[in-house]
Each structure stands twice: as C-alpha cells, then as structure tokens.
Motif scaffolding. Structure first.
Motif, PDB file in Angstrom:
ATOM      1  N   ALA A 143      12.796  16.387   1.874  1.00 19.66           N
ATOM      2  CA  ALA A 143      11.550  15.627   1.751  1.00 19.66           C
ATOM      3  C   ALA A 143      11.863  14.216   1.278  1.00 19.66           C
ATOM      4  O   ALA A 143      12.733  14.025   0.420  1.00 19.66           O
ATOM      5  CB  ALA A 143      10.618  16.303   0.756  1.00 19.66           C
ATOM      6  N   GLY A 144      11.142  13.245   1.830  1.00 17.91           N
ATOM      7  CA  GLY A 144      11.278  11.857   1.366  1.00 17.91           C
ATOM      8  C   GLY A 144      10.502  11.705   0.068  1.00 17.91           C
ATOM      9  O   GLY A 144       9.328  12.072  -0.012  1.00 17.91           O
ATOM     10  N   VAL A 145      11.181  11.188  -0.964  1.00 18.50           N
ATOM     11  CA  VAL A 145      10.544  11.137  -2.287  1.00 18.50           C
ATOM     12  C   VAL A 145      10.441   9.730  -2.862  1.00 18.50           C
ATOM     13  O   VAL A 145       9.749   9.506  -3.851  1.00 18.50           O
ATOM     14  CB  VAL A 145      11.289  12.049  -3.296  1.00 18.50           C
ATOM     15  N   ASP A 146      11.167   8.772  -2.235  1.00 22.83           N
ATOM     16  CA  ASP A 146      11.138   7.389  -2.755  1.00 22.83           C
ATOM     17  C   ASP A 146      11.681   6.467  -1.667  1.00 22.83           C
ATOM     18  O   ASP A 146      12.253   6.927  -0.675  1.00 22.83           O
ATOM     19  CB  ASP A 146      12.008   7.309  -4.031  1.00 22.83           C
ATOM     20  N   ILE A 203       0.860  -1.188   0.000  1.00 22.56           N
ATOM     21  CA  ILE A 203       0.000   0.000   0.000  1.00 22.56           C
ATOM     22  C   ILE A 203       0.898   1.240   0.000  1.00 22.56           C
ATOM     23  O   ILE A 203       1.684   1.454   0.924  1.00 22.56           O
ATOM     24  CB  ILE A 203      -0.946   0.019   1.237  1.00 22.56           C
ATOM     25  N   GLY A 204       0.778   2.019  -1.070  1.00 21.43           N
ATOM     26  CA  GLY A 204       1.562   3.244  -1.181  1.00 21.43           C
ATOM     27  C   GLY A 204       0.647   4.402  -1.516  1.00 21.43           C
ATOM     28  O   GLY A 204      -0.551   4.344  -1.262  1.00 21.43           O
ATOM     29  N   GLY A 205       1.217   5.435  -2.121  1.00 16.53           N
ATOM     30  CA  GLY A 205       0.407   6.598  -2.477  1.00 16.53           C
ATOM     31  C   GLY A 205       0.648   7.734  -1.518  1.00 16.53           C
ATOM     32  O   GLY A 205       1.488   7.634  -0.616  1.00 16.53           O
TER      33      GLY A 205
END
Ligand code: AMP
Length: 393
Positions: free
Chosen positions: A288-291, A195-197
């Motif tokens: 910021a966390g991006v991946d 589950i991501g997004g």
C-alpha cells in the motif's frame, strides 16, 4: 470584505446573539482536549464586551440525537471560558424556554451568557421557525463567528440571522472569508494548491474549481492512487475509489496538476512495517502507498517555495503513523519557509491542522482555518448559507 462586520454595529448596551463554534473535542471524563475553537472566538467576545455589549453565545457540540445528552453539554466550555476570559460566565441549561428568556432579560453590560447545546433540539437542524423566533427573542443583534458551521442551513446559523435586520460576521468569520476569498478572486501569484487526504470523492469539487485559478495543483495522500489507476499503474492494496477513476482520468491532461513521482510503500499501513520508496509507476503488488517519496518532496517543495499564495488541505500521507509522516512534514516545512519569505499560506482541514500542530508549525502559517467542511465548500465555489444570509456592506 463585502459583508457587514461586528465592527459596523453599535453594540453598546445591546444583547448580541453570537453563533460561535464551540464544537470542541472532549475525552471520556468530559475534559476539553483542545480549546483552539474557544480561543478563536475570544477576539469577538472581547470586542463586544469592550464596546459595552452583552454576548449571548450559542453553539452546537457533537451530534446529539435532537435530545439532551449530558456527555455533549457545553458546561465544560463555560468553565473554560471563565478561565480564558477571567470573568464570570452565566450558563443556561437550555437554549430556549421561559427560564432562559428570564436570564437573558436580566443581563447587564459586562455579563456573558452561554446557552446550552443548540442541537439538543431537533428544531436546530430543521431550522424550525418557532425555535428561530425563541432564539431571536433573546437578543437585539446577531453576529455569526462560526465559520465551521457556515455550510449548514441550521436555525442558529441561518434562521436566527434572517430574523435580524443587520446580521453581521464576527472577527474570526471575517478573517476566514477574507483569506479564502482572496484565493479565489485576487491571489498574489504564483498560486499553488496542495490537496491531499484520503479520498478523491470529498475533494474532486475543490480540485476542479481550483484548477480554474491556480498556477499549480499538487495532489498527494490516499487520493493519488485513484489517479495512478486512471493512468493504468499498479497500485497494490492502496486506497482507490473505483467510482472516481474516470473523473480522475479527465483531469490527467491538465498540465497544472503535479502527481508525486515516487511513493513510500509498505506491506501493511501499520506502524513498524518495512517501507521502501519506489517510482510511482513501479509499485509492487500487495503493498500500500502510505506517503510521498523524497523526490516528490523536493519537487513539491520547490514549487511551494516559489509561490506567493499557498492553499493546503489534506495530509500527503498517513501522518498519524510517525514513519509515514515525513512527506507531510516536508511539505509543512516548505509552506512555512515560503510564508517566512512573504507568501500568504492558508491551511484548512482538521487533519492537516492536527498534523501542523504535531510538527509545532500551526502558528507559522498565515491562516489556519477552523472549518474543515466549510472551507472545502468555500473553495469549491459554493455559496455557504451561513455567509450568504449575512448583510452585505
Ligand atoms: P481527509 O479527511 O480527506 O483530509 O483525509 C485525511 C486522512 O487521509 C488522514 O487520516 C490520513 O491518514 C489519510 N491518508 C493520507 N494519505 C493516505 C494514504 N496514502 N493512504 C491512506 N490514507 C491516507
């Protein structure tokens, strides 16, 4: 499958009101930029035609304000249907009214009628009884093949179905229900969910419901950072939903949950930004966390490749920006490898499907769900009104 299917109906010589999902993206010149949803409805349309039935197709497109809007007409869809089916399609410039009734009354086997956007009438969303009666009067049978709108109690989804004795599901709807039901009831194990997004708020219900059934639940994407905050980590300028920190905290003790152990951070979530990979508990302030990072990709990949059933909704990073799409791509590759080894993989959500399409992997999973919101509600354990109303076998 507990619901009546179009294959259980005798459609010969009958007009079949088919609720389809032709809510396709259009560009500024009203060209269809992606016709996946139209193609997805073809098997049921073709089946009805082959059995000597007459499809009367109804759909919404976009969000008109309950009145005619030329930019949201289904006319381009009619033209695309002609090409895809290689036959004539009658297009009615409304979905109700005397003219439409006359056209419907004169249809013969071999004809196809596409009605204009049902949402040009506010009665569609209101499930208005008079509007329902008019739509129902056009046909002899009802089939719903629009899984993507099954969570909406609108006229063409619920009211019209109710007006018929044996409302049935189309082949696409049947496939959607079969795959998703299998996840919740009788999955081959191990069952792994990814589950991501962007937001926890839109997926917390799904996470909670799936935790009752999965062997592993992998969390990624923007929603991780609310979980990290719940753990007391620095998250810099990453996405965070403060109202959901306590809900996230309640889930942290569940040993089935896997949170990424490393993340890719950038001073700004923009293309060309300088990135670095750090442990999840060592994010620098102002970034910021991006991946997800490579260690997480490997851990997740190993879990996924052990799975027999995989359900995936939501990208693992900001996949729209090439540099931040690696995590989502690595997970997609693992899902495809697992599928090749015999696992059943079910992928849903508009963005996740878009990501798979960019990676040219959409055909390599067992089932790419056409309904974003509907598949989430299904996985939350909710009964969708458009499915509930269909006749049980
Ligand atoms: P959803 O509609 O909830 O599945 O969210 C999809 C969106 O989540 C995509 O547009 C992604 O760019 C976004 N997303 C994924 N990871 C992140 C992240 N780390 N930060 C911000 N947005 C993200």
């Amino acid at each position: 499958m507990a619901k009546l299917s179009v294959k259980d109906l005798d459609v010969k010589g009958k007009k079949v009101f088919m609720r389809v999902d032709f809510n396709v993206p259009l560009d500024s010149e009203l060209h269809i930029t992606d016709d996946t949803r139209i193609r997805a409805a073809l098997p049921t349309i073709t089946y009805v035609l082959e059995q000597g039935g007459i499809p009367i197709l109804a759909s919404h497109l976009g969000r008109p304000k309950g009145t005619y809007d030329g930019t949201l007409s289904l006319k381009p869809v009619a033209e695309r249907l002609v090409k895809l089916l290689d036959r004539k399609v009658v297009f009615a410039d409304d979905c109700v009214g005397d003219e439409v009734k006359k056209i419907a009354d004169n249809l013969k086997p071999g004809d196809i009628l596409l009605l204009e956007n049902t949402r040009f009438h506010p009665e569609e969303k209101a499930n208005d009884p008079e509007f329902v009666k008019e739509l129902a009067s056009l046909a002899d049978l009802y089939v719903n093949d629009a899984f993507g709108t099954a969570h909406r109690a609108h006229a063409s989804v619920v009211g019209v179905a109710e007006a018929f004795e044996n409302p049935a599901c189309g082949l696409l709807m049947e496939q959607e229900i079969t795959y998703l039901e299998n996840v919740l009831t009788d999955p081959k194990r191990p069952l792994v969910a990814i589950i991501g997004g962007a937001k926890v708020s839109t997926k917390i219900g799904v996470i909670k419901n799936l935790l009752q059934n999965v062997d592993r639940l992998i969390i990624g994407g923007g929603m991780c950072y609310t979980f990290y905050r719940a753990k007391g980590y620095e998250i810099g300028t990453s996405l965070c939903e403060d109202d959901y920190i306590s809900a996230a905290r309640e889930l942290l003790d569940d040993t089935k949950i896997y949170l990424p152990v490393d993340v890719v951070v950038a001073p700004e979530p923009k293309a060309g930004a300088a990135t670095q990979t750090v442990d999840a508990d060592k994010m620098p302030a102002g970034h910021a966390g991006v991946d997800i990072g490579e260690r997480s990709q490997r851990d997740m990949g190993a879990e996924i490749e052990r799975a027999q059933t995989i359900v995936w909704n939501g990208p693992l990073g900001i996949f729209e920006i090439d540099e931040f799409s690696r995590g989502t791509q690595a997970i997609a590759q693992a899902v495809v490898r697992a599928t090749e080894k015999g696992a059943v993989s079910i992928v849903g959500g508009g963005d996740t499907i878009a990501a798979l399409r960019t990676f040219r992997m959409v055909d390599k999973v067992s089932h790419a769900s056409t309904g974003g919101g509907a598949s989430l509600e299904f996985l939350e354990g909710k009964e969708l009104p458009g499915i509930k109303i269909l006749k049980d076998k």
